[in-house]
Design a protein around this motif. Structure first.
Motif, PDB file in Angstrom:
ATOM      1  N   LEU A   1       0.833  -1.208   0.000  1.00 31.94           N
ATOM      2  CA  LEU A   1       0.000   0.000   0.000  1.00 31.94           C
ATOM      3  C   LEU A   1       0.869   1.260   0.000  1.00 31.94           C
ATOM      4  O   LEU A   1       0.581   2.222  -0.710  1.00 31.94           O
ATOM      5  CB  LEU A   1      -0.920   0.004   1.223  1.00 31.94           C
ATOM      6  CG  LEU A   1      -1.911  -1.160   1.346  1.00 31.94           C
ATOM      7  CD1 LEU A   1      -2.750  -1.003   2.612  1.00 31.94           C
ATOM      8  CD2 LEU A   1      -2.815  -1.224   0.118  1.00 31.94           C
ATOM      9  N   GLU A   2       1.924   1.249   0.795  1.00 31.89           N
ATOM     10  CA  GLU A   2       2.816   2.413   0.867  1.00 31.89           C
ATOM     11  C   GLU A   2       3.548   2.635  -0.461  1.00 31.89           C
ATOM     12  O   GLU A   2       3.755   3.784  -0.883  1.00 31.89           O
ATOM     13  CB  GLU A   2       3.803   2.242   2.012  1.00 31.89           C
ATOM     14  CG  GLU A   2       3.152   2.346   3.386  1.00 31.89           C
ATOM     15  CD  GLU A   2       4.109   2.011   4.524  1.00 31.89           C
ATOM     16  OE1 GLU A   2       5.337   2.144   4.324  1.00 31.89           O
ATOM     17  OE2 GLU A   2       3.619   1.619   5.596  1.00 31.89           O
ATOM     18  N   LEU A   3       3.953   1.549  -1.104  1.00 29.59           N
ATOM     19  CA  LEU A   3       4.622   1.679  -2.399  1.00 29.59           C
ATOM     20  C   LEU A   3       3.719   2.360  -3.425  1.00 29.59           C
ATOM     21  O   LEU A   3       4.142   3.280  -4.134  1.00 29.59           O
ATOM     22  CB  LEU A   3       5.039   0.301  -2.919  1.00 29.59           C
ATOM     23  CG  LEU A   3       6.263  -0.349  -2.277  1.00 29.59           C
ATOM     24  CD1 LEU A   3       6.436  -1.772  -2.789  1.00 29.59           C
ATOM     25  CD2 LEU A   3       7.521   0.457  -2.554  1.00 29.59           C
ATOM     26  N   LEU A   4       2.490   1.909  -3.511  1.00 26.81           N
ATOM     27  CA  LEU A   4       1.564   2.491  -4.485  1.00 26.81           C
ATOM     28  C   LEU A   4       1.203   3.928  -4.126  1.00 26.81           C
ATOM     29  O   LEU A   4       0.981   4.764  -5.008  1.00 26.81           O
ATOM     30  CB  LEU A   4       0.288   1.636  -4.565  1.00 26.81           C
ATOM     31  CG  LEU A   4       0.466   0.237  -5.162  1.00 26.81           C
ATOM     32  CD1 LEU A   4      -0.847  -0.531  -5.111  1.00 26.81           C
ATOM     33  CD2 LEU A   4       0.990   0.302  -6.594  1.00 26.81           C
TER      34      LEU A   4
ATOM     35  N   PRO B   1       3.210   6.068  -7.376  1.00 26.42           N
ATOM     36  CA  PRO B   1       2.074   5.617  -8.197  1.00 26.42           C
ATOM     37  C   PRO B   1       2.468   5.166  -9.606  1.00 26.42           C
ATOM     38  O   PRO B   1       1.724   4.417 -10.232  1.00 26.42           O
ATOM     39  CB  PRO B   1       1.165   6.863  -8.242  1.00 26.42           C
ATOM     40  CG  PRO B   1       2.052   8.014  -7.887  1.00 26.42           C
ATOM     41  CD  PRO B   1       3.080   7.474  -6.957  1.00 26.42           C
ATOM     42  N   GLU B   2       3.639   5.589 -10.096  1.00 25.73           N
ATOM     43  CA  GLU B   2       4.059   5.207 -11.453  1.00 25.73           C
ATOM     44  C   GLU B   2       4.913   3.947 -11.478  1.00 25.73           C
ATOM     45  O   GLU B   2       5.560   3.641 -12.475  1.00 25.73           O
ATOM     46  CB  GLU B   2       4.842   6.374 -12.088  1.00 25.73           C
ATOM     47  CG  GLU B   2       4.055   7.661 -12.215  1.00 25.73           C
ATOM     48  CD  GLU B   2       2.779   7.476 -13.028  1.00 25.73           C
ATOM     49  OE1 GLU B   2       2.849   6.811 -14.090  1.00 25.73           O
ATOM     50  OE2 GLU B   2       1.731   7.963 -12.586  1.00 25.73           O
TER      51      GLU B   2
ATOM     52  N   PRO C   1      -3.025  -3.941 -11.253  1.00 24.58           N
ATOM     53  CA  PRO C   1      -2.699  -5.251 -11.843  1.00 24.58           C
ATOM     54  C   PRO C   1      -1.556  -5.221 -12.852  1.00 24.58           C
ATOM     55  O   PRO C   1      -0.904  -6.235 -13.074  1.00 24.58           O
ATOM     56  CB  PRO C   1      -4.016  -5.666 -12.524  1.00 24.58           C
ATOM     57  CG  PRO C   1      -5.071  -4.874 -11.847  1.00 24.58           C
ATOM     58  CD  PRO C   1      -4.439  -3.580 -11.458  1.00 24.58           C
ATOM     59  N   ARG C   2      -1.295  -4.066 -13.476  1.00 18.27           N
ATOM     60  CA  ARG C   2      -0.232  -3.998 -14.490  1.00 18.27           C
ATOM     61  C   ARG C   2       1.167  -4.015 -13.873  1.00 18.27           C
ATOM     62  O   ARG C   2       2.155  -4.291 -14.553  1.00 18.27           O
ATOM     63  CB  ARG C   2      -0.385  -2.753 -15.353  1.00 18.27           C
ATOM     64  CG  ARG C   2      -0.077  -1.460 -14.634  1.00 18.27           C
ATOM     65  CD  ARG C   2       0.037  -0.258 -15.581  1.00 18.27           C
ATOM     66  NE  ARG C   2       0.474   0.920 -14.857  1.00 18.27           N
ATOM     67  CZ  ARG C   2       1.739   1.181 -14.544  1.00 18.27           C
ATOM     68  NH1 ARG C   2       2.685   0.313 -14.899  1.00 18.27           N
ATOM     69  NH2 ARG C   2       2.065   2.269 -13.888  1.00 18.27           N
ATOM     70  N   CYS C   3       1.272  -3.723 -12.592  1.00 20.55           N
ATOM     71  CA  CYS C   3       2.571  -3.701 -11.922  1.00 20.55           C
ATOM     72  C   CYS C   3       3.076  -5.133 -11.730  1.00 20.55           C
ATOM     73  O   CYS C   3       2.376  -5.982 -11.180  1.00 20.55           O
ATOM     74  CB  CYS C   3       2.475  -2.990 -10.572  1.00 20.55           C
ATOM     75  SG  CYS C   3       4.041  -2.903  -9.677  1.00 20.55           S
ATOM     76  N   LYS C   4       4.292  -5.407 -12.179  1.00 21.44           N
ATOM     77  CA  LYS C   4       4.879  -6.736 -12.046  1.00 21.44           C
ATOM     78  C   LYS C   4       5.437  -6.933 -10.637  1.00 21.44           C
ATOM     79  O   LYS C   4       5.997  -6.006 -10.038  1.00 21.44           O
ATOM     80  CB  LYS C   4       6.012  -6.931 -13.055  1.00 21.44           C
ATOM     81  CG  LYS C   4       5.583  -6.845 -14.513  1.00 21.44           C
ATOM     82  CD  LYS C   4       4.784  -8.066 -14.927  1.00 21.44           C
ATOM     83  CE  LYS C   4       4.506  -8.055 -16.421  1.00 21.44           C
ATOM     84  NZ  LYS C   4       3.702  -9.235 -16.833  1.00 21.44           N
ATOM     85  N   VAL C   5       5.280  -8.141 -10.116  1.00 20.96           N
ATOM     86  CA  VAL C   5       5.849  -8.490  -8.808  1.00 20.96           C
ATOM     87  C   VAL C   5       6.785  -9.678  -9.002  1.00 20.96           C
ATOM     88  O   VAL C   5       6.363 -10.756  -9.419  1.00 20.96           O
ATOM     89  CB  VAL C   5       4.755  -8.838  -7.786  1.00 20.96           C
ATOM     90  CG1 VAL C   5       5.392  -9.221  -6.444  1.00 20.96           C
ATOM     91  CG2 VAL C   5       3.795  -7.667  -7.595  1.00 20.96           C
ATOM     92  N   TYR C   6       8.083  -9.442  -8.739  1.00 20.29           N
ATOM     93  CA  TYR C   6       9.087 -10.479  -8.888  1.00 20.29           C
ATOM     94  C   TYR C   6       9.590 -10.912  -7.508  1.00 20.29           C
ATOM     95  O   TYR C   6       9.839 -10.077  -6.644  1.00 20.29           O
ATOM     96  CB  TYR C   6      10.274  -9.977  -9.709  1.00 20.29           C
ATOM     97  CG  TYR C   6       9.927  -9.533 -11.103  1.00 20.29           C
ATOM     98  CD1 TYR C   6       9.435 -10.431 -12.039  1.00 20.29           C
ATOM     99  CD2 TYR C   6      10.099  -8.205 -11.497  1.00 20.29           C
ATOM    100  CE1 TYR C   6       9.117 -10.032 -13.334  1.00 20.29           C
ATOM    101  CE2 TYR C   6       9.791  -7.792 -12.792  1.00 20.29           C
ATOM    102  CZ  TYR C   6       9.297  -8.709 -13.697  1.00 20.29           C
ATOM    103  OH  TYR C   6       8.980  -8.313 -14.971  1.00 20.29           O
TER     104      TYR C   6
ATOM    105  N   VAL D   1      11.350  -1.057  -8.156  1.00 20.75           N
ATOM    106  CA  VAL D   1      11.664  -0.940  -6.731  1.00 20.75           C
ATOM    107  C   VAL D   1      12.300  -2.236  -6.264  1.00 20.75           C
ATOM    108  O   VAL D   1      11.766  -3.323  -6.504  1.00 20.75           O
ATOM    109  CB  VAL D   1      10.393  -0.668  -5.895  1.00 20.75           C
ATOM    110  CG1 VAL D   1      10.683  -0.841  -4.407  1.00 20.75           C
ATOM    111  CG2 VAL D   1       9.866   0.736  -6.162  1.00 20.75           C
ATOM    112  N   CYS D   2      13.465  -2.124  -5.620  1.00 17.51           N
ATOM    113  CA  CYS D   2      14.080  -3.264  -4.944  1.00 17.51           C
ATOM    114  C   CYS D   2      13.794  -3.121  -3.459  1.00 17.51           C
ATOM    115  O   CYS D   2      14.244  -2.153  -2.837  1.00 17.51           O
ATOM    116  CB  CYS D   2      15.592  -3.292  -5.168  1.00 17.51           C
ATOM    117  SG  CYS D   2      16.095  -3.559  -6.863  1.00 17.51           S
ATOM    118  N   LEU D   3      13.048  -4.041  -2.905  1.00 15.30           N
ATOM    119  CA  LEU D   3      12.700  -3.958  -1.491  1.00 15.30           C
ATOM    120  C   LEU D   3      13.848  -4.519  -0.643  1.00 15.30           C
ATOM    121  O   LEU D   3      14.154  -5.700  -0.700  1.00 15.30           O
ATOM    122  CB  LEU D   3      11.421  -4.746  -1.223  1.00 15.30           C
ATOM    123  CG  LEU D   3      10.810  -4.527   0.149  1.00 15.30           C
ATOM    124  CD1 LEU D   3      10.288  -3.109   0.289  1.00 15.30           C
ATOM    125  CD2 LEU D   3       9.695  -5.507   0.401  1.00 15.30           C
TER     126      LEU D   3
END
Length: 358
Positions: free
Chosen positions: A117-120, A124-125, A151-156, A255-257
């Motif tokens: 939630l904080e990332l978005l 936002p981009e 949904p378009r944001c990729k999660v690796y 973003v690298c967490l």
């Protein structure tokens, strides 16, 4: 940047906040390689609840002591995370305490998902996020939050090559247990992913990759030098995946967490040494020489003329594989990069020296 040095406090605190009065009276119990322990200890003490943590006996001392400082009773268990888990379950049945699972619990997953939630909210981009995986609690919460809202944001996801439980499970399409795990990233050294987390990863995570311990060490070193951040192995795997092109992020807002910074200082020194070797900032040569005066000067003159800095020298006259009038010269030197090492090696070869490069 969290109070306990990792994201784990989020899930632990939310889970404990949902306990009934009866559950609070009986206390909580958990198992952890270190970071979850600190999160549970802090959340329990802040809520006036007794906590007992089972920790693998190989966990970094700094994490064990930190858990005690936050108010937990710590039980060291021989083995790895899964052994600590089994012991915690036994004690939970004996005491009636509430077990706070480090990842396979919906409340814990929800707490970790606040990062998504904080990332978005702040970015936002964002096009993609790279997340470390151990048991899968962190990436499950983040992936659910992000995919539900964007949904378009990729999660690796990224795992250590020496502990690829979720990676293998993802390939086999079912949660499986590894026989053993071995990695510098102790915080994600998990033999078997959670049932809930596996299902969430299957549904919401786009891809899972692995990185080696050398790549992790290089990422830790890069974070120290370039970002002034101290990351533990588990926290740096996301950066390693980006640095070594494990996922496609070229031209994307990525973003690298970096999920934790609780690295033991004794391990840190070894990790830095490995990182220096991997990036060509340090090199070790073993040179075969005739054992006579002036040989060391000839070698050091070549290295110095090309800008290398010799930091350690050792003569070995006793190796049974050498000629009777020969010696081995072991040299450790500081260099700029791999190209610099190649330049020095080429000069030594042209000067007639026989050597091996570590």
């Amino acid at each position: 940047m969290q109070l306990t040095g990792s994201f784990k406090v989020r899930g632990a605190y939310y889970k404990i906040s949902q306990l009934t009065e009866e559950e609070r009276k009986n206390g909580v119990i958990a198992c952890s390689a270190g970071n979850h322990a600190q999160g549970v200890a802090l959340a329990a003490s802040r809520n006036g609840i007794k906590s007992l943590i089972c920790v693998p006996d190989g966990a970094p001392i700094s994490k064990v002591e930190a858990s005690k400082r936050y108010g937990a009773e710590v039980v060291l268990v021989p083995g790895v995370y899964d052994d600590a888990y089994n012991r915690a379950r036994e004690l939970q049945k004996e005491t009636g305490s509430t077990f706070i699972h480090p990842f396979d619990d919906l409340d814990v997953i929800a707490g970790q998902g606040t990062i998504g939630l904080e990332l978005l909210d702040q970015l936002p981009e964002i096009d993609c996020v790279i997340v470390p995986i151990g048991g899968g609690g962190l990436i499950s919460g983040i992936a659910f939050a992000i995919k539900s809202l964007n949904p378009r944001c990729k999660v690796y996801g990224v795992q250590a090559a020496g502990a690829p439980s979720m990676y293998r499970s993802h390939q086999e399409h079912g949660p499986l247990a590894l026989d053993s795990v071995s990695t510098v990233a102790d915080g994600i050294a998990v033999k078997r992913p959670g049932e809930l987390t596996y299902e969430l990863c299957e549904q919401y995570v786009d891809e899972i990759v692995t990185v080696t311990d050398d790549e992790i060490s290089t990422a830790i070193l890069a974070l120290i030098e370039q970002q002034k951040l101290i990351a533990e192995g588990a926290g740096a795997v996301s950066v390693a995946a980006a640095m070594f092109d494990k996922v496609d992020i070229k031209g994307k807002n990525a973003v690298c967490l970096v999920s934790g910074g609780n690295i033991d200082v004794t391990i840190l020194s070894r990790v830095i040494s490995r990182g220096l070797l991997k990036t060509g900032r340090s090199a070790e040569l073993t040179i075969e020489l005739v054992d006579k005066p002036g040989q060391l000067k000839g070698v050091s003159d070549i290295i110095a003329s090309l800008g290398g800095n010799v930091v350690a020298v050792h003569h070995d006259r006793a190796d049974e594989n050498m000629d009777i009038n020969s010696c081995f010269l072991h040299i450790v030197m500081e260099t700029r990069d791999q190209n610099h090492i190649a330049e020095i090696c080429s000069a030594l070869k042209n000067a007639g020296y026989r050597f091996k490069l570590r």
